[in-house]
Design a protein around this motif. Structure first.
Motif, PDB file in Angstrom:
ATOM      1  N   LEU A 262       0.839  -1.189   0.000  1.00  0.00           N
ATOM      2  CA  LEU A 262       0.000   0.000   0.000  1.00  0.00           C
ATOM      3  C   LEU A 262       0.878   1.245   0.000  1.00  0.00           C
ATOM      4  CD1 LEU A 262      -2.795   1.410   0.326  1.00  0.00           C
ATOM      5  CD2 LEU A 262      -2.408   1.316   2.798  1.00  0.00           C
ATOM      6  N   TRP A 264       1.010   5.148   0.553  1.00  0.00           N
ATOM      7  CA  TRP A 264       0.166   6.113   1.250  1.00  0.00           C
ATOM      8  C   TRP A 264       0.911   7.410   1.523  1.00  0.00           C
ATOM      9  CZ3 TRP A 264       1.770   7.091   6.435  1.00  0.00           C
ATOM     10  CH2 TRP A 264       2.653   6.143   6.977  1.00  0.00           C
ATOM     11  N   PRO A 362      -4.530   6.667   1.675  1.00  0.00           N
ATOM     12  CA  PRO A 362      -4.148   5.574   0.756  1.00  0.00           C
ATOM     13  C   PRO A 362      -4.193   6.017  -0.698  1.00  0.00           C
ATOM     14  CG  PRO A 362      -6.385   5.245   1.585  1.00  0.00           C
ATOM     15  CD  PRO A 362      -5.831   6.438   2.322  1.00  0.00           C
ATOM     16  N   CYS A 365      -2.816   0.323  -4.251  1.00  0.00           N
ATOM     17  CA  CYS A 365      -2.627  -1.028  -3.718  1.00  0.00           C
ATOM     18  C   CYS A 365      -2.046  -1.925  -4.810  1.00  0.00           C
ATOM     19  CB  CYS A 365      -3.954  -1.628  -3.248  1.00  0.00           C
ATOM     20  SG  CYS A 365      -4.754  -0.758  -1.886  1.00  0.00           S
ATOM     21  N   PRO A 402      -7.468   2.076  -3.910  1.00  0.00           N
ATOM     22  CA  PRO A 402      -7.709   1.728  -2.503  1.00  0.00           C
ATOM     23  C   PRO A 402      -9.178   1.517  -2.165  1.00  0.00           C
ATOM     24  CG  PRO A 402      -6.084   3.476  -2.657  1.00  0.00           C
ATOM     25  CD  PRO A 402      -6.630   3.282  -4.045  1.00  0.00           C
ATOM     26  N   TRP A 459     -10.276   6.687   5.013  1.00  0.00           N
ATOM     27  CA  TRP A 459     -10.327   5.317   5.525  1.00  0.00           C
ATOM     28  C   TRP A 459     -11.740   4.958   5.976  1.00  0.00           C
ATOM     29  CZ3 TRP A 459      -6.714   1.440   5.719  1.00  0.00           C
ATOM     30  CH2 TRP A 459      -5.412   1.776   5.325  1.00  0.00           C
TER      31      TRP A 459
END
Length: 727
Positions: A262, A264, A362, A365, A402, A459
């Motif tokens: 990930l 970020w 984020p 991925c 994400p 998130w």
């Protein structure tokens, strides 16, 4: 040893019979397939990640691939030397080519499990020589057929390993003779020891973070503002960092690892980095420990168990292996051109995720290994693309986004919401927290658009939308949930005004989805009105919420706590509570200082802060004494499921002495194997006198567990399911 009687004189006899069939182009018709051509996991159900099904599914897929190549074969060699090097002998039994598919099919024949021990070694050796002749021949275009009337444990395990973990295309065939004619039947190696792990253990995903420091981060003067120190990577993310994520994922695939990464953005004002890459692997030791705790692996199951027990006790491995470090450092060449990458933060995903929720935005991925296969299968699955397009951003998103990737990561672990499709008080509360946080964070961002608010908002938004998608799926499957006249619109932009639409969704939840279950609705509003106080990113008790936060929940938490505690009190008077509920009830009363003979007025005298501190125990109690939301499901299809796999799971559990093990239909419509009698029933066991033909079946699909013994045949054709519903 798994042996079958046969009348083959020797391997030459078997070879002559097989060659005759191949030259007549009758091989494909001769093979009796048990690979379940009607079982198509990509079309029947939503994909579910299952470690226990990896090996079986790989063997089925590989077997089907090879089966499709058995027509229009041209024999290249038969028991002839194929070595390109003088004085070396390589004599594969039969080598064919499929001109239509342009793939090579290699046959290895054994008439005894004794000589079968070296069969896979020979196949791999011949494959190497084949690739010496045809360089860059894809693994997918090399089809192996291993034929024997007898199969040993060693043969089963070697094939399963080569197919599952090395990607070889191998078809196993059981050979026989009937009236001097060759018979062939497909075989699926049962070499995988079922772990019973529906989800990853909490600490099964170790991780490390590649911190991308500015090249001069440690040479800048201390007087320079921290925001200036990390300005070089802040303005625009260099394309080389995006490329680095791809390099990391490809390296993970190349070395046979499993994990995800990930990228970020760090919003913390005290950090010297603007961007970081958290890289997670999968720890085999955590799965082993879980299998030992569940007794799916016993202390006397081979000499390796005792040795591993000693190693884990002495060393306590964290799962940060050489493979994970190799993956983490694989893109250093690129990253060093734009930053000073350093490995820091040895941790695990469960811990790292809580930290990132409050500081990391984020961005991207990536997945590799079995996790990568699953993420790609999920995004490409026809059922997902048809029925879960919202989760795929209306079909335009993939695992790298994400908003898609993070829910996929969470799907590896035990769900925090609607576990197995049930809607409990705790689910309503957690959904309320997600929605309440969304409202509060929007207000904060609209007042002051700070990076830390944005990180928490992102998130929470991703988790909330995944939960809403689950609500939609559960509602669509329930015949007693009224559908809204118009769909709901959820706006990502926190600066947009969506109050009216959000209020309409909450009204539908509490009126229709929760089925007017008063206690469940009250639990929802405890979370909804107190989002910041119960924000899981900082925990329930540390730090303590402010007086203002406490005041906002005063009425909702008082009413809800009283409802739950008084319900438990009434049930206890009517009869003994199950052990779990009795213990939970005692702990909740103790946390609030209530006597066993408390009255409603005693709860009303408690302060809101007291109720807040005791809420986790009261909420746990609610799931044990308050009925779940009742959802009447539409009829479910049972055809197309891999029933042989279910049989293997039940058979292995019975061999461990688990009497009450059988098949369970969950509230979310999934069929699983497991214990059919709940732990609170103590030593009560339900017996099955004919385990070969019958099985214990527990139907939990409508929230009421109905259990009885049914035949495997009735389960497969849906009759058992229909008759239980009628009952």
């Amino acid at each position: 040893m798994k042996a079958a009687s046969h009348n083959f004189k020797d391997e030459d006899h078997l070879q002559k019979l097989l060659l005759k069939v191949i030259k007549a182009d009758q091989l494909s018709e001769l093979v009796e397939s048990t690979l379940g051509e009607d079982y198509d996991h990509s079309k029947i159900q939503f994909p579910q990640f299952s470690i226990d099904h990896l090996s079986r599914r790989a063997c089925i897929d590989a077997g089907r691939r090879v089966l499709r190549s058995l027509e229009f074969l041209e024999v290249l060699t038969a028991d002839q030397n194929v070595s390109l090097t003088k004085n070396e002998i390589m004599r594969p039994d039969i080598v064919c080519i499929n001109a239509e598919q342009q793939c090579v099919v290699m046959f290895e024949l054994k008439v005894s499990s004794v000589t079968g021990r070296q069969s896979l070694t020979e196949l791999i050796a011949y494959e190497q020589e084949l690739k010496n002749t045809l360089p860059f021949l894809a693994e997918y275009d090399v089809c192996h057929v291993l034929i024997s009337p007898e199969w040993s444990t060693l043969m089963d395990h070697s094939v399963a390993s080569s197919v599952t973990w090395s990607g070889r295309q191998i078809l196993c065939l059981q050979a026989g003779l009937e009236k001097r004619k060759l018979t062939l039947k497909t075989r699926i190696p049962e070499a995988w020891k079922i772990t019973g792990a529906a989800h990853f253990p909490e600490l099964a995903m170790p991780c490390i973070t590649v911190c991308l420091y500015d090249l001069d981060a440690y040479t800048a003067k201390d007087t320079v503002d921290s925001d200036d120190k990390k300005s070089k990577l802040t303005d625009e993310l260099d394309n080389r960092i995006w490329t680095a994520l791809s390099v990391i994922a490809r390296e993970g695939d190349r070395i046979g690892g499993h994990g995800f990464a990930l990228l970020w953005k760090d919003t913390s004002s005290i950090s010297l980095t603007s961007y970081n890459i958290t890289i997670c692997g999968v720890s085999p030791f955590e799965f082993y420990k879980m299998s030992r705790e569940r007794s799916t692996i016993l202390a006397d199951d081979g000499r390796l168990v005792a040795a591993l027990d000693r190693f884990i006790y002495d060393s306590d491995p964290d799962g940060v292996s050489g493979a994970l470090l190799r993956v983490a450092q694989s893109a250093d060449t690129l990253l060093r051109e734009v930053s000073d990458p350093r490995l820091e933060g040895w941790s695990n995903w469960a811990t790292e995720r809580r930290t990132l929720c409050s500081r990391g935005i984020p961005l991207l991925c990536e997945f590799w290994g079995a996790l990568g296969d699953y993420s790609r299968d999920y995004v490409m699955n026809p059922a997902v693309r048809t029925h879960q397009r919202n989760l795929l951003l209306n079909g335009t998103g993939d695992w790298r986004d994400p908003k898609v990737g993070l829910p996929l990561i969470q799907s590896f672990t035990k769900p925090e919401l609607f576990y197995e499709g049930e809607v409990r008080c705790s689910d309503a509360f957690r959904l309320g927290v997600l929605l309440g946080l969304d409202r509060l964070l929007r207000l904060n961002i609209q007042h002051a658009d700070l990076p830390r608010y944005r990180a928490r908002y992102e998130w929470n938004r991703i988790e909330m939308m995944a939960a809403i998608e689950e609500v939609r799926m559960l509602a669509n499957a329930a015949s007693n949930v009224e559908r809204p006249e118009n769909g709901f619109t959820f706006i990502d932009d926190p600066l947009a005004d969506d109050e009216e639409e959000a209020a309409r969704f909450v009204n539908w939840l509490t009126r229709d989805f929760f089925g007017r279950n008063v206690t469940v609705v009250r639990c929802f509003f405890v979370g909804f009105f107190s989002g910041f106080a119960f924000d899981p990113s900082r925990g329930l008790l540390d730090p303590e919420p402010s007086d203002e936060m406490i005041a906002q929940m005063a009425e909702s938490i008082a009413d809800c706590s009283a409802e739950i505690l008084l319900t438990a009190q009434i049930l206890e008077k009517e009869g003994p509570l199950p052990l779990l509920a009795e213990n939970a009830y005692s702990e909740a009363r103790s946390a609030l200082g209530l006597k066993k003979t408390f009255k409603a007025v005693d709860i009303s005298r408690l302060t809101t802060r007291q109720l807040f501190r005791a809420w986790p125990k009261v909420l746990y109690l609610s799931d044990l004494v308050v009925e779940n939301v009742f959802h009447q499901h539409f009829p479910l299809a049972t055809e197309g499921l891999d029933w042989n796999w279910f049989k293997q799971g039940v058979r292995e559990a019975q061999s461990r002495g688990e009497v009450s093990f059988g098949v369970i239909l969950l509230p979310n419509g999934q069929f699983v194997t497991g214990r059919t009698t709940p732990p609170e029933m103590g030593d009560f066991e339900m017996h099955n006198d004919d385990p070969e033909n019958k099985v214990l079946f527990l139907d939990r699909s409508n929230g009421i567990g109905l259990m009885r013994v049914v035949s495997w045949a009735d389960l497969e054709n849906g009759q058992a399911f229909a008759s239980v519903r009628d009952h």
